[in-house]
Scaffold this motif. Structure first.
Motif, PDB file in Angstrom:
ATOM      1  N   VAL A 104       0.837  -1.206   0.000  1.00  0.00           N
ATOM      2  CA  VAL A 104       0.000   0.000   0.000  1.00  0.00           C
ATOM      3  C   VAL A 104       0.871   1.255   0.000  1.00  0.00           C
ATOM      4  O   VAL A 104       0.537   2.253  -0.650  1.00  0.00           O
ATOM      5  CB  VAL A 104      -0.978   0.001   1.200  1.00  0.00           C
ATOM      6  N   GLY A 105       2.000   1.191   0.713  1.00  0.00           N
ATOM      7  CA  GLY A 105       2.897   2.339   0.719  1.00  0.00           C
ATOM      8  C   GLY A 105       3.513   2.601  -0.647  1.00  0.00           C
ATOM      9  O   GLY A 105       3.659   3.751  -1.063  1.00  0.00           O
ATOM     10  N   THR A 106       3.854   1.532  -1.369  1.00  0.00           N
ATOM     11  CA  THR A 106       4.460   1.681  -2.690  1.00  0.00           C
ATOM     12  C   THR A 106       3.471   2.241  -3.699  1.00  0.00           C
ATOM     13  O   THR A 106       3.828   3.084  -4.538  1.00  0.00           O
ATOM     14  CB  THR A 106       5.006   0.327  -3.169  1.00  0.00           C
ATOM     15  N   LEU A 107       2.214   1.794  -3.644  1.00  0.00           N
ATOM     16  CA  LEU A 107       1.206   2.367  -4.541  1.00  0.00           C
ATOM     17  C   LEU A 107       1.057   3.871  -4.303  1.00  0.00           C
ATOM     18  O   LEU A 107       1.001   4.666  -5.254  1.00  0.00           O
ATOM     19  CB  LEU A 107      -0.138   1.669  -4.344  1.00  0.00           C
ATOM     20  N   LEU A 108       0.984   4.261  -3.039  1.00  0.00           N
ATOM     21  CA  LEU A 108       0.869   5.687  -2.723  1.00  0.00           C
ATOM     22  C   LEU A 108       2.100   6.460  -3.175  1.00  0.00           C
ATOM     23  O   LEU A 108       2.004   7.573  -3.710  1.00  0.00           O
ATOM     24  CB  LEU A 108       0.673   5.867  -1.216  1.00  0.00           C
ATOM     25  N   TYR A 109       3.278   5.872  -2.950  1.00  0.00           N
ATOM     26  CA  TYR A 109       4.533   6.535  -3.315  1.00  0.00           C
ATOM     27  C   TYR A 109       4.589   6.793  -4.820  1.00  0.00           C
ATOM     28  O   TYR A 109       4.993   7.872  -5.272  1.00  0.00           O
ATOM     29  CB  TYR A 109       5.702   5.659  -2.874  1.00  0.00           C
ATOM     30  N   ILE A 168       2.258  12.822  -9.336  1.00  0.00           N
ATOM     31  CA  ILE A 168       1.782  14.174  -9.021  1.00  0.00           C
ATOM     32  C   ILE A 168       2.937  15.160  -9.000  1.00  0.00           C
ATOM     33  O   ILE A 168       2.847  16.275  -9.532  1.00  0.00           O
ATOM     34  CB  ILE A 168       1.038  14.166  -7.670  1.00  0.00           C
ATOM     35  N   VAL A 169       4.056  14.755  -8.399  1.00  0.00           N
ATOM     36  CA  VAL A 169       5.224  15.642  -8.307  1.00  0.00           C
ATOM     37  C   VAL A 169       5.773  15.942  -9.698  1.00  0.00           C
ATOM     38  O   VAL A 169       6.145  17.084 -10.000  1.00  0.00           O
ATOM     39  CB  VAL A 169       6.300  15.002  -7.403  1.00  0.00           C
ATOM     40  N   SER A 173     -12.252   9.512  -5.239  1.00  0.00           N
ATOM     41  CA  SER A 173     -11.796  10.841  -5.653  1.00  0.00           C
ATOM     42  C   SER A 173     -10.286  10.951  -5.428  1.00  0.00           C
ATOM     43  O   SER A 173      -9.838  11.402  -4.369  1.00  0.00           O
ATOM     44  CB  SER A 173     -12.533  11.923  -4.840  1.00  0.00           C
ATOM     45  N   PRO A 174      -9.461  10.557  -6.417  1.00  0.00           N
ATOM     46  CA  PRO A 174      -7.998  10.564  -6.247  1.00  0.00           C
ATOM     47  C   PRO A 174      -7.381  11.952  -6.405  1.00  0.00           C
ATOM     48  O   PRO A 174      -6.563  12.189  -7.299  1.00  0.00           O
ATOM     49  CB  PRO A 174      -7.531   9.601  -7.347  1.00  0.00           C
ATOM     50  N   LEU A 175      -7.756  12.879  -5.547  1.00  0.00           N
ATOM     51  CA  LEU A 175      -7.231  14.238  -5.614  1.00  0.00           C
ATOM     52  C   LEU A 175      -5.804  14.290  -5.064  1.00  0.00           C
ATOM     53  O   LEU A 175      -5.465  13.570  -4.121  1.00  0.00           O
ATOM     54  CB  LEU A 175      -8.122  15.189  -4.808  1.00  0.00           C
ATOM     55  N   PRO A 176      -4.915  15.139  -5.623  1.00  0.00           N
ATOM     56  CA  PRO A 176      -3.531  15.224  -5.150  1.00  0.00           C
ATOM     57  C   PRO A 176      -3.419  15.504  -3.655  1.00  0.00           C
ATOM     58  O   PRO A 176      -2.590  14.896  -2.965  1.00  0.00           O
ATOM     59  CB  PRO A 176      -2.943  16.368  -5.982  1.00  0.00           C
ATOM     60  N   LEU A 177      -4.242  16.430  -3.128  1.00  0.00           N
ATOM     61  CA  LEU A 177      -4.173  16.743  -1.709  1.00  0.00           C
ATOM     62  C   LEU A 177      -4.570  15.537  -0.867  1.00  0.00           C
ATOM     63  O   LEU A 177      -3.948  15.255   0.170  1.00  0.00           O
ATOM     64  CB  LEU A 177      -5.085  17.935  -1.381  1.00  0.00           C
ATOM     65  N   GLY A 189      -5.625   4.013 -15.051  1.00  0.00           N
ATOM     66  CA  GLY A 189      -5.975   5.243 -14.356  1.00  0.00           C
ATOM     67  C   GLY A 189      -5.791   5.144 -12.855  1.00  0.00           C
ATOM     68  O   GLY A 189      -5.788   4.047 -12.275  1.00  0.00           O
ATOM     69  N   SER A 190      -5.643   6.312 -12.211  1.00  0.00           N
ATOM     70  CA  SER A 190      -5.401   6.360 -10.770  1.00  0.00           C
ATOM     71  C   SER A 190      -6.530   5.734  -9.971  1.00  0.00           C
ATOM     72  O   SER A 190      -6.304   5.110  -8.925  1.00  0.00           O
ATOM     73  CB  SER A 190      -5.204   7.810 -10.315  1.00  0.00           C
TER      74      SER A 190
END
Length: 453
Positions: A266-271, A277-278, A341-345, A408-409
Motif C-alpha cells: 500500500v505504501g508503494t502504490l501511494l509513493y 503528481i510531483v 476521488s484521487p485528488l492530489p491533496l 488510471g489512478s
C-alpha cells in the motif's frame, strides 16, 4: 505465592543524563543520524520523481534501452526499486560478515568516513549535473540506511548493559524522533536558498558529529564488550535461507511477513501516485525536494503526537492488537476515499497517515512481539522480514502499480483496497498467533531496541 517483581521507575531525563555520561553522546548520535538521513531523503524522493531521464540514469543504460525501443524514463521508479532490491540482496552478506567478524566500535568509524566521502562526491555530481546521479543517489540512500541507521541499535547494545538499556533506550529513541522531525524542516527551509547539491554538505556536518559520538562512546563499548559483544555478534548471524525456513515454520513469523509485504504494497502504490503528481506539479529538483520534505515533516509531526498521546497507552491497556489493526483500518478507509476521488491533496494526506501510523503504531507493535520470541526468530527471521520481504514488496508492487496505472489512478486505488485487505488479514494472523506467545521474554533475551526508521 511469589510477590510480583517490581521494576525500578524510569528515571527523569535530567537524572538519567547525570548518572550516565554515555547517554549524552548516544542521544546526540541518534539525533544527528536521523536528522542527516531525513535531510537527504527528500532529495532521494525528488530523484525518483524526476522527469529528466538523463539526470537519473547513466548514458550507457539509456542507450541500451533506446536500442531496444524502451523509453527508460517511463519506468524510472520500477528500475530504481529493482536496482535497490538487487543491490540490497548483494550487500546483505557483506553486512552480515562485517557485524559478525568485527566489533561495531571498529568498523563503524570507517563506514561513516566512507559515507562522508560519498556525500562529498554526490555534492560534486549534483553541482555539475552529472548524468546518472539520480539512480546512484537513490540506491545509495538504501545502502546508507542498512549500514548506518540499522546498525545503530546494535552499537548501543555494546555501550549499554541490559538494565541500562531498559532505562535509557526510550530517551535515545525520542532523540531520534526529534531528529526525524528537524531534518525535513531543515530541507524545507534551505533547499531554495542553497540548492540540492549543498544539502549533502548539511548531512555531512551531521555525520561528522555522529563520527565524533562514536569515538567518544568507544571506551564504554570496549568496557562492556565481553559477553554482550559476543552475544550481539552471534545474534545477527545467519543466512537468508535460515531466516526463510524459520518464517515458513512459524505462524507468527508468517503473519509478520505477510503484514510487512502487503503493508509495503500500500505504501508503494501511494509513493508511485505521489511521484506522478510531483512530476506534473513540481518540475524542478528544488521544488520537488521541498514538497517531499514538507511531507516528511508532516509525517514526523503526526508520529510524535501519536507516540505521545496514544501508543504507550494503547500498548499497555490493550496490547498489540489495536496498534496493528488501526493502521490497517485507516489505510482501508483512505484507499476507499481515493478510489472515489484521487485528488492530489487527498493522496498526500493518506500518505502522511499511512507512514505516520506505521512509525508510531505498527512498528512499535512488531518490535514488541520480537521481544517474546526465541533468539533465532528475533534476529535471523527478523533480518529477512526487514530486508528481503520489505524490498521484495517494494519491487513487486512498483511493477504492479505500473500495470494498474494504465487503467488510471482510480483503478490503482481500487486494487489498493484489496492489498489493504491483505494487510488487514496479515495483522489478524499476527494477533491470533500472538496469543500463544509467553507474556515475558525468555531468559536468554536481552533488552530490545527500537527499530531505526
Amino acid at each position: 505465592m511469589r510477590p510480583p517483581v517490581m521494576t525500578p521507575p524510569r528515571p527523569r531525563l535530567r537524572t538519567a543524563l547525570a548518572e550516565s555520561p554515555p547517554l549524552w553522546w548516544a542521544l546526540l548520535y541518534f539525533f544527528c543520524l536521523l536528522c542527516g538521513y531525513y535531510v537527504l531523503r527528500p532529495v532521494r524522493d525528488a530523484m525518483g520523481a524526476s522527469s529528466d531521464a538523463a539526470a537519473v540514469f547513466p548514458s550507457f543504460l539509456l542507450d541500451w534501452a533506446t536500442a531496444r525501443g524502451i523509453a527508460l524514463g517511463d519506468f524510472t521508479l520500477q528500475a530504481l526499486f529493482s536496482g535497490t532490491f538487487v543491490v540490497m540482496l548483494l550487500l546483505q552478506p557483506l553486512y552480515g560478515a562485517l557485524v559478525s567478524r568485527f566489533p561495531r566500535r571498529v568498523f563503524l568509524p570507517v563506514v561513516y568516513l566512507v559515507f562522508i566521502a560519498c556525500l562529498l562526491g554526490f555534492r560534486w555530481a549534483f553541482d555539475s549535473d552529472l548524468q546518472g546521479r539520480g539512480a546512484l543517489f537513490f540506491i545509495w540512500i538504501a545502502v546508507f540506511n542498512l549500514f548506518a541507521v540499522s546498525v545503530f541499535w546494535s552499537f548501543m547494545a555494546d555501550v549499554f548493559d541490559n538494565e541500562q538499556a531498559k532505562r535509557y533506550y526510550g530517551y535515545i529513541g525520542a532523540g531520534g524522533t526529534i531528529g526525524a522531525f528537524v531534518g525535513p524542516l531543515i530541507t524545507t527551509l534551505l533547499v531554495d536558498r542553497i540548492g540540492v547539491a549543498n544539502l549533502t554538505l548539511v548531512s555531512v556536518g551531521f555525520l561528522g558529529v555522529c563520527l565524533l559520538c562514536i569515538l567518544r562512546l568507544r571506551s564504554w563499548a570496549l568496557r562492556n564488550e565481553g559477553s554482550r559483544a559476543v552475544q550481539g555478534e552471534q545474534a545477527i548471524g545467519g543466512s537468508i535461507w535460515a531466516g526463510l525456513k524459520l518464517i515458513a515454520a512459524d505462524p507468527l513469523l508468517r503473519g509478520l511477513a505477510m503484514l510487512m509485504f502487503f503493508g509495503v504494497g500500500v505504501g508503494t502504490l501511494l509513493y508511485n501516485e505521489q511521484a506522478a503528481i510531483v512530476r506534473r506539479l513540481y518540475p524542478t529538483a528544488e521544488a520537488a525536494t521541498r514538497y517531499y520534505s514538507m511531507i516528511d515533516w508532516a509525517i514526523a509531526s503526526l508520529t510524535i503526537l501519536v507516540q505521545l498521546l496514544l501508543t504507550r497507552w494503547l500498548l499497555r491497556r490493550y496490547g498489540v492488537a489495536p496498534l496493528l489493526l488501526l493502521p490497517a483500518i485507516a489505510i482501508l478507509l483512505g484507499f476507499s476515499l481515493l478510489s472515489a476521488s484521487p485528488l492530489p491533496l487527498l493522496v498526500a494526506m493518506v500518505q502522511v497517515v499511512t507512514r505516520s501510523s506505521e512509525f508510531s503504531l505498527a512498528k512499535p507493535a512488531r518490535e514488541t512481539l520480537y521481544t517474546r520470541v526465541d533468539r533465532e526468530s528475533r534476529y535471523k527471521a527478523k533480518a529477512v522480514i526487514d530486508t528481503a520481504v520489505y524490498r521484495g514488496g517494494d519491487v513487486t508492487f512498483v511493477w504492479v502499480h505500473k500495470a494498474l496505472a494504465t487503467l488510471g489512478s482510480q483503478m490503482v486505488f481500487v486494487a489498493g483496497i484489496g492489498i489493504a485487505l491483505g494487510m488487514t488479514f496479515g495483522a489478524w494472523r499476527v494477533i491470533r498467533a500472538e496469543r500463544g506467545l509467553p507474556t515475558q521474554p525468555t531468559p536468554d533475551q536481552s533488552a530490545e531496541r527500537p527499530a531505526a526508521r
